[in-house]
Design a protein around this motif. Structure first.
Motif, mmCIF file in Angstrom:
data_model
loop_
_atom_site.group_PDB
_atom_site.id
_atom_site.type_symbol
_atom_site.label_atom_id
_atom_site.label_comp_id
_atom_site.label_asym_id
_atom_site.label_seq_id
_atom_site.Cartn_x
_atom_site.Cartn_y
_atom_site.Cartn_z
ATOM 1 N N ILE A 59 39.895 35.666 26.897
ATOM 2 C CA ILE A 59 40.282 36.989 26.420
ATOM 3 C C ILE A 59 41.784 37.176 26.593
ATOM 4 O O ILE A 59 42.331 36.941 27.673
ATOM 5 C CB ILE A 59 39.549 38.114 27.180
ATOM 6 C CG1 ILE A 59 38.035 37.918 27.115
ATOM 7 C CG2 ILE A 59 39.951 39.480 26.607
ATOM 8 C CD1 ILE A 59 37.443 38.063 25.735
ATOM 9 N N GLN A 89 37.876 34.567 17.641
ATOM 10 C CA GLN A 89 36.537 34.854 17.142
ATOM 11 C C GLN A 89 36.335 36.352 16.911
ATOM 12 O O GLN A 89 35.606 36.751 16.003
ATOM 13 C CB GLN A 89 35.489 34.349 18.149
ATOM 14 C CG GLN A 89 35.493 32.848 18.320
ATOM 15 C CD GLN A 89 35.131 32.123 17.025
ATOM 16 O OE1 GLN A 89 34.034 32.288 16.510
ATOM 17 N NE2 GLN A 89 36.056 31.340 16.508
ATOM 18 N N GLN A 90 36.972 37.168 17.731
ATOM 19 C CA GLN A 90 36.883 38.617 17.593
ATOM 20 C C GLN A 90 38.219 39.255 17.957
ATOM 21 O O GLN A 90 38.982 38.713 18.766
ATOM 22 C CB GLN A 90 35.789 39.195 18.509
ATOM 23 C CG GLN A 90 34.372 38.908 18.063
ATOM 24 C CD GLN A 90 33.345 39.473 19.025
ATOM 25 O OE1 GLN A 90 33.084 38.883 20.071
ATOM 26 N NE2 GLN A 90 32.769 40.624 18.698
ATOM 27 N N ARG A 115 39.429 37.628 21.330
ATOM 28 C CA ARG A 115 38.460 36.766 22.005
ATOM 29 C C ARG A 115 38.475 35.401 21.350
ATOM 30 O O ARG A 115 38.304 35.274 20.130
ATOM 31 C CB ARG A 115 37.045 37.332 21.928
ATOM 32 C CG ARG A 115 36.018 36.463 22.689
ATOM 33 C CD ARG A 115 34.607 37.006 22.590
ATOM 34 N NE ARG A 115 34.013 36.799 21.287
ATOM 35 C CZ ARG A 115 33.404 35.658 20.896
ATOM 36 N NH1 ARG A 115 33.329 34.620 21.717
ATOM 37 N NH2 ARG A 115 32.884 35.562 19.685
ATOM 38 N N SER A 117 36.942 31.388 21.130
ATOM 39 C CA SER A 117 35.612 30.789 21.232
ATOM 40 C C SER A 117 35.437 29.991 22.518
ATOM 41 O O SER A 117 34.309 29.739 22.956
ATOM 42 C CB SER A 117 35.348 29.884 20.028
ATOM 43 O OG SER A 117 36.308 28.833 19.975
ATOM 44 N N THR A 246 35.372 46.553 26.664
ATOM 45 C CA THR A 246 35.375 45.699 25.475
ATOM 46 C C THR A 246 35.220 44.235 25.857
ATOM 47 O O THR A 246 34.428 43.502 25.260
ATOM 48 C CB THR A 246 36.671 45.897 24.678
ATOM 49 O OG1 THR A 246 36.792 47.269 24.306
ATOM 50 C CG2 THR A 246 36.683 45.041 23.420
ATOM 51 N N ALA A 247 35.968 43.804 26.867
ATOM 52 C CA ALA A 247 35.873 42.414 27.309
ATOM 53 C C ALA A 247 34.480 42.093 27.826
ATOM 54 O O ALA A 247 33.924 41.030 27.521
ATOM 55 C CB ALA A 247 36.921 42.134 28.399
ATOM 56 N N SER A 249 31.730 43.553 26.895
ATOM 57 C CA SER A 249 30.796 43.521 25.751
ATOM 58 C C SER A 249 30.866 42.179 25.032
ATOM 59 O O SER A 249 29.926 41.809 24.320
ATOM 60 C CB SER A 249 31.140 44.653 24.781
ATOM 61 O OG SER A 249 32.328 44.380 24.035
ATOM 62 N N TRP A 250 31.958 41.450 25.234
ATOM 63 C CA TRP A 250 32.095 40.102 24.686
ATOM 64 C C TRP A 250 31.625 39.040 25.665
ATOM 65 O O TRP A 250 31.781 37.851 25.424
ATOM 66 C CB TRP A 250 33.556 39.832 24.327
ATOM 67 C CG TRP A 250 34.066 40.620 23.145
ATOM 68 C CD1 TRP A 250 33.323 41.284 22.220
ATOM 69 C CD2 TRP A 250 35.436 40.820 22.791
ATOM 70 N NE1 TRP A 250 34.140 41.876 21.291
ATOM 71 C CE2 TRP A 250 35.451 41.616 21.614
ATOM 72 C CE3 TRP A 250 36.652 40.417 23.321
ATOM 73 C CZ2 TRP A 250 36.618 41.998 20.974
ATOM 74 C CZ3 TRP A 250 37.825 40.795 22.697
ATOM 75 C CH2 TRP A 250 37.818 41.572 21.527
#
Length: 255
Positions: A59, A89-90, A115, A117, A246-247, A249-250
């Protein structure tokens, strides 16, 4: 970085085939090894570059105004020869970010996350924190970025350099202005420059360096266009919870 000359698209191609060099205008100080290993180069919107910081193995924290639409951003992996461009990736931009505000040097939620991979080879995460408030005239932050060492030039873009800067003006939870304590914005000194958008501002807390803000803009001396005057930082005071949630949730654990 808003109001500074953006690096041309050809420079992105160059970055893919060279090793990084030192940055931050006016500074000749390299950051600690631990901090340096958390800093990454983000190929940004509009054909320029920004600075990012690893806050988890995959991240990256950077400035919202660095983020291109969709998945256009890339992160440079210097561990390979030649270096490679990694697509995130996000991407997440804070929902309260306003591009018009940042263009006018007004406070806004200028924070974003990328984010990857997989973890970045040779990189380690820096600690996330919030600045100690209230600020005082002796408050000090250290900005670490990969930007230009010379205003108006791409000289030295690539590897992190550090600049110890002092709080000035009337800082608050929305925006903090930093200045070289030796020049006080009256002459060119240390500060963020082209390529340092998204750079972390570190504060020493209980013997640890923690990220308490990201670089949003800079000026030349006496508030002119350029570098070496003021460095505008968006503090994480109001945005830390969003970053952590947010991090997570990933699937990333943020200490």
């Amino acid at each position: 970085m808003i109001s500074l000359p953006r690096l041309c698209a050809a420079l992105i191609v160059t970055f893919a085939f060279v090793q990084p060099s030192h940055a931050i205008t006016g500074s000749r100080s390299a950051p600690s090894v631990g901090v340096a290993q958390s800093i990454v180069t983000v190929v940004a919107a509009g054909g320029g570059v920004c600075t990012g910081t690893m806050i988890a193995p995959n991240i990256i924290l950077t400035a919202a105004h660095c983020i291109a639409p969709g998945t256009a951003n890339r992160v440079i992996d210097y561990s390979t020869k030649p270096p490679q461009l990694i697509a995130p990736q996000q991407v997440a931009v804070h929902p309260r970010y306003n591009a018009q505000s940042i263009a006018a040097h007004r406070a806004t939620a200028d924070v974003a996350l990328l984010r990857l991979s997989a973890p970045m080879p040779g990189k380690s995460a820096a600690l996330l924190g919030v600045p100690r408030i209230p600020f005082t005239p002796v408050s000090r932050f250290t900005v670490v970025g990969i930007g230009s060492t010379v205003a108006g030039s791409d000289s030295g873009v690539g590897t992190a350099r550090a600049a110890p800067l002092a709080v000035t003006g009337q800082p608050g939870t929305l925006q903090v202005r930093l200045v070289d304590p030796q020049t006080q914005n009256k002459a060119a000194g240390m500060g963020a420059c082209t390529g340092d958008s998204g750079a972390p501002a570190f504060e020493d807390q209980d013997g640890r360096s923690v990220i308490v803000g990201v670089v949003s803009w800079s000026t030349g001396a006496n508030n002119s266009a350029g570098c070496g005057g003021l460095t505008g930082v968006t503090p994480l005071t109001l945005y830390n919870d969003w970053i952590v949630k947010t991090a997570r949730s990933w699937g990333a654990a943020i200490p």
